[in-house]
Design an enzyme around this catalytic site. Structure first.
Site, PDB file in Angstrom:
ATOM      1  N   CYS A   1       0.828  -1.210   0.000  1.00  0.00           N
ATOM      2  CA  CYS A   1       0.000   0.000   0.000  1.00  0.00           C
ATOM      3  C   CYS A   1       0.859   1.256   0.000  1.00  0.00           C
ATOM      4  CB  CYS A   1      -0.939   0.008   1.204  1.00  0.00           C
ATOM      5  SG  CYS A   1      -0.083   0.062   2.780  1.00  0.00           S
TER       6      CYS A   1
ATOM      7  N   CYS B   1      -2.544  -2.783   8.690  1.00  0.00           N
ATOM      8  CA  CYS B   1      -2.236  -1.444   9.205  1.00  0.00           C
ATOM      9  C   CYS B   1      -1.811  -1.529  10.675  1.00  0.00           C
ATOM     10  CB  CYS B   1      -3.445  -0.528   9.060  1.00  0.00           C
ATOM     11  SG  CYS B   1      -4.295  -0.677   7.471  1.00  0.00           S
TER      12      CYS B   1
HETATM   13 FE1  FES Z   1      -1.643  -0.054   4.267  1.00  0.00          FE
HETATM   14 FE2  FES Z   1      -3.392   0.951   5.943  1.00  0.00          FE
HETATM   15  S1  FES Z   1      -3.718   0.457   3.856  1.00  0.00           S
HETATM   16  S2  FES Z   1      -1.278   0.648   6.259  1.00  0.00           S
END
Ligand code: FES
Length: 126
Positions: A34, A103
């Protein structure tokens, strides 16, 4: 509702945001998928975390996770902080959606990285 009230609260009003200039341990981690990045700063005295700050360049769950993680380790010993798991962070937030669990993993890793850095600087503790 996808996110718990606690997640929303820590996202909207994150605790302990910032940096510590003379930190005793700094950890930076990222998630390649991400692209989110988290940085943790620790101030340690007598093996107790007297101050902690973070900077998160990332999603709302990453901000909420880092905020909650700092609250969970503030005032704790280094050994207690080393035991903090992403599961504990998620539980303290009253849960995260499945695709947002990583996360909270980032928060656990950032704290471990900062403690690693601390022990590199102070192998005997401080
Ligand atoms: Fe990767 Fe939240 S989407 S840390």
């Amino acid at each position: 509702m996808l996110y718990s009230e606690k997640v929303m609260d820590h996202f909207m009003n994150p605790r302990n945001v910032g940096e510590i200039e003379d930190a005793d341990g700094i950890g930076e981690v990222g998630n390649a998928k991400c692209g989110d990045i988290m940085k943790m700063y620790l101030k340690i005295d007598n093996q107790v975390i007297t101050d902690v700050k973070f900077k998160t360049f990332g999603c709302g769950s990453a901000i909420a996770s880092s905020s909650m993680a700092t609250e969970l380790i503030k005032g704790k010993t280094v050994d207690e902080a080393l035991e903090l798991t992403n599961k504990a962070v998620t539980e303290a937030l009253d849960g995260l959606p499945a695709h947002k669990i990583h996360c909270s993993v980032l928060a656990e890793e950032a704290i471990k990285a900062a403690l690693d850095d601390f022990y590199k600087k102070y192998p005997e503790g401080k």
